[in-house]
Design a protein around this motif. Sequence first.
Motif: not given
Length: 293
Positions: A35-52
């Motif tokens: 998911i982090k790689q996908l966000e880096e590729t698209l240049g946006v944050l896709l999912i709000f996440r902290g501990s969950r």
Amino acid sequence: MIDKLEMFLAVAKEGHFGRAAASLGITQPSLSAGIKQLEETLGVLLIFRGSRYGGLTPEGQAALVWARRIVGDARQLRDEMRATRHGLSGRLRIAVVPTALTWAARLAARYGAAHPNVGLTILSRSSAEILQMIEDLAVDAGISYLDNEPLGRVSAVPLYDERYCLVAPRDHPLAGGAGIGWQALDGQRLCLLTPDMQNRRIIDRRLAEAGVTPLATVESNSTVVLVSQVLAGGWLTILPRDIAGFLAQGKPLTLVPLQDAGAGHAVGLIAPWREPHTPVLEALLTEARRMVR
């Protein structure tokens, strides 16, 4: 990138990283990294996440539409190439409302005879769950109601109109007639499908139109449980005639037609709207059309 989009779809569907990873057969760290790689590729944050998991961001909501389209196209390309080389093969997943399971079995038998290299998975689900599963690409098709609640943009093949009957013990006072009106059920102890089932909402509406308040002392999402409850004594149930005939066969039960006002509710095969469909799915739609002809 397709595999990363599959991960994103799984998280959006499950709403939980652990369950999404399990559904894909990978570890949670691998999922999070994807998911982090996908966000880096698209240049946006896709999912709000902290501990969950905290839900999709606005960009994630927009990306979800594209992800479904891209993954759907990739699966179609794979299926078409496989069909070109090996003929129809793979697996079709079909979600079916409980009252239409006998029709699903007939369609599966015809399809399996024509295309023996395609496996079939048939799941019993509510109409709302079927639409969500189709949207999430969790199933390939569904058998559900066509005319009672909004379907959205789907391909549909009408299969039959649902008509209803009372399932009663042979010695019940209502079991002797050739047919009864819905008003005759006033005060009777009924076991019915749960309110999340569209069939239950249809029956509640029919009873209300007859001035009857249903006394549903037992509810279940299984038609088998309903008929078993009637066999146990003290209850009646209302089911579509086809599934009622199948479940009551060989049992000390009577099916009494309920006098319907107007047409019954249409039930049919639905699939995501796409032109063209994958060869495997198009063959299923074709077999459904042949079956009703």
